[in-house]
Scaffold this motif. Structure first.
Motif, PDB file in Angstrom:
ATOM      1  N   GLY A 135       9.967  -8.359  -6.539  1.00 29.07           N
ATOM      2  CA  GLY A 135      10.601  -7.311  -5.743  1.00 29.07           C
ATOM      3  C   GLY A 135       9.863  -7.042  -4.450  1.00 29.07           C
ATOM      4  N   SER A 136       8.537  -7.060  -4.506  1.00 30.76           N
ATOM      5  CA  SER A 136       7.740  -6.846  -3.297  1.00 30.76           C
ATOM      6  C   SER A 136       7.919  -8.002  -2.320  1.00 30.76           C
ATOM      7  CB  SER A 136       6.267  -6.698  -3.664  1.00 30.76           C
ATOM      8  OG  SER A 136       6.073  -5.600  -4.525  1.00 30.76           O
ATOM      9  N   PHE A 137       8.075  -9.194  -2.848  1.00 32.95           N
ATOM     10  CA  PHE A 137       8.307 -10.370  -2.004  1.00 32.95           C
ATOM     11  C   PHE A 137       9.610 -10.219  -1.238  1.00 32.95           C
ATOM     12  CE2 PHE A 137       6.263 -14.358  -1.307  1.00 32.95           C
ATOM     13  CZ  PHE A 137       7.243 -15.199  -0.811  1.00 32.95           C
ATOM     14  N   ILE A 138      10.641  -9.719  -1.887  1.00 29.91           N
ATOM     15  CA  ILE A 138      11.926  -9.496  -1.209  1.00 29.91           C
ATOM     16  C   ILE A 138      11.777  -8.398  -0.157  1.00 29.91           C
ATOM     17  CG2 ILE A 138      14.301  -8.707  -1.540  1.00 29.91           C
ATOM     18  CD1 ILE A 138      14.205 -10.027  -4.317  1.00 29.91           C
ATOM     19  N   ASN A 139      11.015  -7.365  -0.482  1.00 27.57           N
ATOM     20  CA  ASN A 139      10.798  -6.281   0.481  1.00 27.57           C
ATOM     21  C   ASN A 139      10.078  -6.752   1.727  1.00 27.57           C
ATOM     22  OD1 ASN A 139      12.061  -4.157  -0.860  1.00 27.57           O
ATOM     23  ND2 ASN A 139      10.217  -3.614  -2.019  1.00 27.57           N
ATOM     24  N   GLY A 140       9.214  -7.757   1.574  1.00 25.70           N
ATOM     25  CA  GLY A 140       8.456  -8.264   2.708  1.00 25.70           C
ATOM     26  C   GLY A 140       7.086  -7.618   2.812  1.00 25.70           C
ATOM     27  N   PHE A 141       6.250  -8.185   3.676  1.00 27.21           N
ATOM     28  CA  PHE A 141       4.870  -7.752   3.799  1.00 27.21           C
ATOM     29  C   PHE A 141       4.559  -7.364   5.245  1.00 27.21           C
ATOM     30  CE2 PHE A 141       5.096 -10.989   0.436  1.00 27.21           C
ATOM     31  CZ  PHE A 141       4.658 -10.241  -0.647  1.00 27.21           C
ATOM     32  N   GLN A 142       3.693  -6.397   5.386  1.00 23.76           N
ATOM     33  CA  GLN A 142       3.242  -5.971   6.715  1.00 23.76           C
ATOM     34  C   GLN A 142       2.122  -6.910   7.163  1.00 23.76           C
ATOM     35  OE1 GLN A 142       2.396  -1.773   6.945  1.00 23.76           O
ATOM     36  NE2 GLN A 142       1.126  -2.013   8.781  1.00 23.76           N
ATOM     37  N   VAL A 147      -2.403 -11.967   9.104  1.00 25.28           N
ATOM     38  CA  VAL A 147      -3.293 -11.298   8.152  1.00 25.28           C
ATOM     39  C   VAL A 147      -2.574 -10.075   7.596  1.00 25.28           C
ATOM     40  CG1 VAL A 147      -5.487 -10.097   7.832  1.00 25.28           C
ATOM     41  CG2 VAL A 147      -5.367 -12.089   9.350  1.00 25.28           C
ATOM     42  N   TYR A 148      -2.673  -9.868   6.292  1.00 27.53           N
ATOM     43  CA  TYR A 148      -2.018  -8.704   5.682  1.00 27.53           C
ATOM     44  C   TYR A 148      -2.647  -7.428   6.206  1.00 27.53           C
ATOM     45  CZ  TYR A 148      -0.418  -5.372   2.184  1.00 27.53           C
ATOM     46  OH  TYR A 148       0.136  -4.280   1.566  1.00 27.53           O
ATOM     47  N   SER A 149      -1.811  -6.522   6.693  1.00 29.19           N
ATOM     48  CA  SER A 149      -2.313  -5.290   7.298  1.00 29.19           C
ATOM     49  C   SER A 149      -1.827  -4.042   6.569  1.00 29.19           C
ATOM     50  CB  SER A 149      -1.880  -5.220   8.773  1.00 29.19           C
ATOM     51  OG  SER A 149      -0.466  -5.267   8.891  1.00 29.19           O
ATOM     52  N   GLY A 150      -1.194  -4.222   5.415  1.00 26.99           N
ATOM     53  CA  GLY A 150      -0.706  -3.082   4.658  1.00 26.99           C
ATOM     54  C   GLY A 150      -1.759  -2.513   3.723  1.00 26.99           C
ATOM     55  N   GLY A 151      -1.325  -1.586   2.867  1.00 24.81           N
ATOM     56  CA  GLY A 151      -2.228  -0.936   1.937  1.00 24.81           C
ATOM     57  C   GLY A 151      -2.214  -1.585   0.564  1.00 24.81           C
ATOM     58  N   ALA A 152      -3.125  -1.146  -0.285  1.00 21.75           N
ATOM     59  CA  ALA A 152      -3.263  -1.722  -1.619  1.00 21.75           C
ATOM     60  C   ALA A 152      -2.090  -1.376  -2.532  1.00 21.75           C
ATOM     61  CB  ALA A 152      -4.571  -1.256  -2.253  1.00 21.75           C
ATOM     62  N   PHE A 153      -1.347  -0.314  -2.193  1.00 20.32           N
ATOM     63  CA  PHE A 153      -0.251   0.134  -3.053  1.00 20.32           C
ATOM     64  C   PHE A 153       1.107   0.046  -2.356  1.00 20.32           C
ATOM     65  CE2 PHE A 153      -4.003   2.143  -4.844  1.00 20.32           C
ATOM     66  CZ  PHE A 153      -3.832   1.928  -6.207  1.00 20.32           C
ATOM     67  N   ASP A 154       1.204  -0.763  -1.309  1.00 22.37           N
ATOM     68  CA  ASP A 154       2.495  -0.928  -0.634  1.00 22.37           C
ATOM     69  C   ASP A 154       3.544  -1.562  -1.539  1.00 22.37           C
ATOM     70  OD1 ASP A 154       1.301   0.169   1.545  1.00 22.37           O
ATOM     71  OD2 ASP A 154       1.616  -1.526   2.899  1.00 22.37           O
ATOM     72  N   TRP A 155       3.098  -2.273  -2.561  1.00 18.57           N
ATOM     73  CA  TRP A 155       4.021  -2.915  -3.496  1.00 18.57           C
ATOM     74  C   TRP A 155       4.720  -1.896  -4.408  1.00 18.57           C
ATOM     75  CZ3 TRP A 155       2.664  -1.698  -8.451  1.00 18.57           C
ATOM     76  CH2 TRP A 155       1.342  -1.306  -8.670  1.00 18.57           C
ATOM     77  N   LEU A 156       4.184  -0.690  -4.481  1.00 19.82           N
ATOM     78  CA  LEU A 156       4.696   0.307  -5.421  1.00 19.82           C
ATOM     79  C   LEU A 156       5.912   1.003  -4.809  1.00 19.82           C
ATOM     80  CD1 LEU A 156       4.071   1.457  -8.211  1.00 19.82           C
ATOM     81  CD2 LEU A 156       2.663   3.198  -7.107  1.00 19.82           C
ATOM     82  N   THR A 157       7.077   0.351  -4.913  1.00 21.68           N
ATOM     83  CA  THR A 157       8.329   0.874  -4.366  1.00 21.68           C
ATOM     84  C   THR A 157       9.381   0.917  -5.469  1.00 21.68           C
ATOM     85  OG1 THR A 157       9.171  -1.323  -3.755  1.00 21.68           O
ATOM     86  CG2 THR A 157       7.794  -0.166  -2.125  1.00 21.68           C
ATOM     87  N   PRO A 158      10.422   1.738  -5.314  1.00 24.59           N
ATOM     88  CA  PRO A 158      11.477   1.780  -6.341  1.00 24.59           C
ATOM     89  C   PRO A 158      12.122   0.418  -6.583  1.00 24.59           C
ATOM     90  CG  PRO A 158      11.677   3.670  -4.872  1.00 24.59           C
ATOM     91  CD  PRO A 158      10.618   2.784  -4.276  1.00 24.59           C
ATOM     92  N   PHE A 159      12.345  -0.352  -5.506  1.00 24.50           N
ATOM     93  CA  PHE A 159      12.980  -1.658  -5.675  1.00 24.50           C
ATOM     94  C   PHE A 159      12.088  -2.599  -6.480  1.00 24.50           C
ATOM     95  CE2 PHE A 159      13.996  -6.003  -4.339  1.00 24.50           C
ATOM     96  CZ  PHE A 159      15.360  -6.029  -4.577  1.00 24.50           C
ATOM     97  N   ALA A 160      10.782  -2.600  -6.201  1.00 23.40           N
ATOM     98  CA  ALA A 160       9.864  -3.455  -6.934  1.00 23.40           C
ATOM     99  C   ALA A 160       9.791  -3.056  -8.405  1.00 23.40           C
ATOM    100  CB  ALA A 160       8.477  -3.415  -6.295  1.00 23.40           C
TER     101      ALA A 160
END
Length: 335
Positions: A135-142, A147-160
């Motif tokens: 699910g996080s892969f479909i949402n995409g990455f910052q 280089v990944y610039s998001g946070g450690a918990f960006d994967w924690l979304t309703p869709f994921a």
């Protein structure tokens, strides 16, 4: 014209991941179904159906991860950085169920329920974590400067989270239809009873994801409904409905192999929809397989090893399934 090495490696990694979903999916599905089967003898039979092959099934996960590192190191670094916590949870789940797999046969009667719970819990943890990664892969990455610039918990979304629950349903269906293929008697009939509502739950999950994805991601909606992608994608929902109806029909009849084959077809259709949604990006939303690829010299060198190794994996996997074909009866199998 030379060989498109990044494309070839994308096909190899995609094939490896698909093989993992198919082969370890029903393996994890057996653990997911454990809470719905109370009889100890039936549980032992369920585990015995995969005892000779379960650890070999995970070879494909290793192949996919190693191939990603070798062929697309940029994608590997971004995905691992973004998905560190769910991937660790997945590995812990696989370790827990692997230990429980061995210990539940050696434990005394007082401790067997503990290892049964560990086997089921590890299966749920590993499957849910894989679904969250999907699910996080479909949402995409910052990403900034590759280089990944998001946070450690960006994967924690309703869709994921929903994707994690949806994958549990998909693996449960693979497990139930595998047991229809491999067992007999009361356990087989129990799997037929469980498989019917699981099919309906999976259809509902597919429908929700199919609506949620384009509504949340306009770029995926454009990819779905633009030409020529719509030509390739339009048969998928029709085939999903046909496969689901045929699966319900096969479950209701005295068939054994057909439900499992149709369940595999449903999973493959879902996988094809994922590929159409993301292609050619290996790190959504904007890094393509060519952007993330290693130098041609590295791709060519590692390709030689992959083309040498994969036929051996296919051979020994096919041989193992051939040797241990047929029904598994109560009291037979792993000791």
């Amino acid at each position: 014209m030379g060989i498109d090495l990044p494309l070839l490696w994308a096909v190899i990694i995609g094939f490896g991941l698909m093989m993992y979903v198919i082969m370890d999916g029903f393996d994890l599905g057996i653990g997911i179904l454990f809470p719905f089967v109370k009889d100890r003898t039936d549980r032992d039979t369920m585990v015995n159906t995969v005892a000779p092959v379960w650890d070999g099934n995970e070879t494909w996960l290793v192949l996919g991860g190693a191939g990603l590192l070798a062929a697309f190191p940029i994608a590997y670094s971004i995905v691992l950085s973004a998905m560190y916590l769910p991937i660790i949870a997945m590995l812990l789940g696989l370790i827990l169920r692997g230990v429980a797999f061995e210990f539940r046969f050696k434990a005394d009667e007082a401790h067997k329920p503990v290892w049964d719970k560990a086997f089921a819990g590890g299966s749920y943890m590993a499957t849910f974590s894989q679904g969250v990664v999907l699910g996080s892969f479909i949402n995409g990455f910052q990403v900034e400067n590759h280089v990944y610039s998001g946070g450690a918990f960006d994967w924690l979304t309703p869709f994921a989270i929903f994707s994690g629950l949806g994958l549990i349903v998909a693996y449960a269906l693979l497990g139930a239809t595998w047991l229809i293929l491999k067992t007999e008697g009361a356990l087989l009939e129990r799997m037929r009873e469980l498989a019917k509502p699981i099919v309906l739950a999976l259809l509902a999950t597919i429908a929700i994801v199919s609506l949620w994805t384009p509504l949340s991601h306009p770029e995926i909606a454009t990819r779905w409904f633009s030409f020529p992608n719509i030509v390739f994608f339009s048969p998928v929902p029709i085939l999903v409905v046909i496969a689901a109806v045929a699966l319900l029909w096969a479950i209701a009849r005295d068939t054994h192999a057909m439900p499992f084959l149709l369940a595999l077809g449903l999973v493959f259709l879902g996988y094809s929809g994922l590929v159409i949604s993301l292609w050619p990006n290996i790190v959504p939303p904007s890094i393509s397989i060519w952007d993330a690829a290693s130098p041609p010299q590295s791709l060519g060198f590692t390709l030689v090893g992959a083309l040498f190794t994969i036929p051996f994996i296919l051979f020994y996997t096919a041989w193992a399934y051939h040797v241990f074909r047929g029904k598994v009866k109560a009291g037979e199998g792993y000791h």
